[in-house]
Design a protein around this motif. Sequence first.
Motif, PDB file in Angstrom:
ATOM      1  N   PRO A   1     137.472  47.216  19.747  1.00  0.00           N
ATOM      2  CA  PRO A   1     136.377  47.977  20.353  1.00  0.00           C
ATOM      3  C   PRO A   1     136.102  49.249  19.548  1.00  0.00           C
ATOM      4  N   ILE A   2     134.844  49.653  19.511  1.00  0.00           N
ATOM      5  CA  ILE A   2     134.404  50.835  18.777  1.00  0.00           C
ATOM      6  C   ILE A   2     134.060  51.925  19.782  1.00  0.00           C
ATOM      7  N   GLU A   3     134.567  53.131  19.576  1.00  0.00           N
ATOM      8  CA  GLU A   3     134.251  54.270  20.442  1.00  0.00           C
ATOM      9  C   GLU A   3     133.394  55.273  19.697  1.00  0.00           C
TER      10      GLU A   3
ATOM     11  N   THR B   1     130.655  68.091  28.205  1.00  0.00           N
ATOM     12  CA  THR B   1     129.780  68.195  27.035  1.00  0.00           C
ATOM     13  C   THR B   1     129.476  66.870  26.333  1.00  0.00           C
ATOM     14  N   ARG B   2     130.276  65.839  26.580  1.00  0.00           N
ATOM     15  CA  ARG B   2     130.122  64.591  25.813  1.00  0.00           C
ATOM     16  C   ARG B   2     130.227  63.337  26.676  1.00  0.00           C
ATOM     17  N   ASN B   3     129.517  62.309  26.243  1.00  0.00           N
ATOM     18  CA  ASN B   3     129.684  60.965  26.778  1.00  0.00           C
ATOM     19  C   ASN B   3     130.573  60.184  25.811  1.00  0.00           C
ATOM     20  N   ARG B   4     131.371  59.277  26.352  1.00  0.00           N
ATOM     21  CA  ARG B   4     132.201  58.399  25.528  1.00  0.00           C
ATOM     22  C   ARG B   4     131.687  56.977  25.699  1.00  0.00           C
ATOM     23  N   TRP B   5     131.113  56.447  24.613  1.00  0.00           N
ATOM     24  CA  TRP B   5     130.547  55.099  24.597  1.00  0.00           C
ATOM     25  C   TRP B   5     131.499  54.151  23.889  1.00  0.00           C
ATOM     26  N   VAL B   6     131.549  52.904  24.369  1.00  0.00           N
ATOM     27  CA  VAL B   6     132.397  51.878  23.743  1.00  0.00           C
ATOM     28  C   VAL B   6     131.579  50.613  23.520  1.00  0.00           C
ATOM     29  N   LEU B   7     131.735  50.061  22.335  1.00  0.00           N
ATOM     30  CA  LEU B   7     131.102  48.786  21.989  1.00  0.00           C
ATOM     31  C   LEU B   7     132.200  47.760  21.799  1.00  0.00           C
TER      32      LEU B   7
END
Length: 137
Positions: A101-103, A129-135
């Motif tokens: 998975p990619i973060e 301050t940030r969102n953490r997205w995962v692909l």
Amino acid sequence: MYIRLAKWEETSAITHFFNERIDLHHDGLTSGELRCPDGVAAAIRRKQLLVAVIGLRLAGALRFYPRKGSERISLYQFAVAEPFRGQHLLRQMLDTLAPHPIESACPIQSSFNGYYEHNGWKLEGSSATRNRWVLYV
């Protein structure tokens, strides 16, 4: 098109590629270090920089870091040349890092959040301050 690890002799060309395409005033950037040639050189030495090449031309480049203690990879920096945008080149490059998975961390107010949301990334957490997205590739 050929996607591969960057070669040491491409360091200056890749640094120039990033410098021409990364707008330090974009709402998705939090640091000017993305235009630092030393960071590009270090990523190439560590085998953590992918390029997409068509003929002798760079179409895209991305820096990534395997996360310590997990099976995930952090997307640190990427750029795609204008003629190749909208053709899912970034996704093709990320797919070469499968099955991990990619973060990616993204400022809460950044327009990049829309990109992640519309391209199959999952929002897995937020801070002030940030969102953490995962692909998942």
